[in-house]
Design an enzyme around this catalytic site. Sequence first.
Site, short mmCIF file in Angstrom:
data_model
loop_
_atom_site.label_atom_id
_atom_site.label_comp_id
_atom_site.label_asym_id
_atom_site.label_seq_id
_atom_site.Cartn_x
_atom_site.Cartn_y
_atom_site.Cartn_z
NE ARG A 102 -3.82 0.66 1.98
CZ ARG A 102 -5.05 0.79 2.51
NH1 ARG A 102 -5.24 1.54 3.57
NH2 ARG A 102 -6.07 0.17 1.98
CG HIS A 129 -8.45 0.11 -2.73
ND1 HIS A 129 -7.68 -0.99 -2.38
CD2 HIS A 129 -9.08 0.50 -1.57
CE1 HIS A 129 -7.84 -1.25 -1.11
NE2 HIS A 129 -8.67 -0.37 -0.59
CD GLN A 132 -12.94 -1.68 -0.52
OE1 GLN A 132 -12.09 -1.57 0.35
NE2 GLN A 132 -14.14 -2.19 -0.28
CG ASP A 218 -13.50 6.62 -0.66
OD1 ASP A 218 -13.46 6.46 0.57
OD2 ASP A 218 -12.50 6.48 -1.40
CB CYS A 258 -13.95 1.32 0.25
SG CYS A 258 -13.43 3.02 0.49
NE ARG A 286 -10.18 -5.26 0.66
CZ ARG A 286 -9.42 -4.26 1.10
NH1 ARG A 286 -9.97 -3.19 1.63
NH2 ARG A 286 -8.08 -4.30 0.98
#
Length: 304
Positions: A102, A129, A132, A218, A258, A286
Amino acid sequence: MRHYLQFKDFSREEYDYLFERAAKIKKIVKSGQLYQPLPGKVMGMIFEKSSTRTRVSFEAGMYQLGGHAMFLNSESTQLGRGEPIEDMAKVMSRMVDIVMIRTFEQSIVERFAEHSLVPLINGLTNEYHPCQIMADIFTYVERFGSIEGKTVAWIGDSNNVSRTWLQAAKVFGFKLKLACPAGYDMVVLDGQEYGPDIFETCRDPYVAVEGADIVTTDVSVSMGFERETLQRKKDFINYKVTEQLMKAAKPEAVFMHCLPAHRGEEVDPEVIDGPQSIVWDEAENRMHAQKAVIEYLLLGKITD
Ligand code: CP
Ligand code: NVA
């Protein structure tokens, strides 16, 4: 050897396979049995940004698969003292079996992959991402059977998560309707190469949610963009998912996020904690979806 750096790195057929595996592995673990195809395997996890879900899902997932996951961040490794990412890749990949990273720019992930002897998974960059959205689509498919031909309304920032939804729309054949304020057009520019069956953009959230099967949003300030906070808070004031906005979508529409969420900012508590929200399944998945990816990258297709 394969890497998973962007959503489009896997084909529709591969996602169908991965979702089948994720469902199978989830069922085994939920029934209290062990599924440990990766004894002795180690995942190196590099975190240059904070995380709750990504860290926990990879670490718990790897352990449940019979392996081990190692948490590394910039401060406690030589990365924070300027060691080149290429050298990290060369060294780490001689010792571990798979790496998750990440970080900030996508180019960092690409440079790591270029010098890595083992598969690399993108656990979020400024641009993408993929883990996700893979888990999000798995969650929708698990509940409703298919996402093909559906409409996903995105309300808010044109960021790593919405950009990945756009790639997914192309792979799965659904439509992304994105409402973002002027000046936040990264995804709008990307979307120009797609027809109206895949991508539509507008400024008005009410236009975006019309006919939507999924409404999603988000944070307005993603990690790495904190210095823009004041301006963003102003620019995103009208980009909030409220109960009223949810009512303008299809009656059976679900709300996804998310996480982490900021109640009262991009979403009202009545929505995220309400009956249309599926965010907790989304977060849990996830782990199940990523286990399927780890298995696939390390062992290939399982035929049983
Ligand atoms: N959704 C997500 O990636 O959460 P974390 O930042 O907590 O990992
Ligand atoms: N867009 C957010 C997602 C966090 C999971 C960020 O990059 O901070």
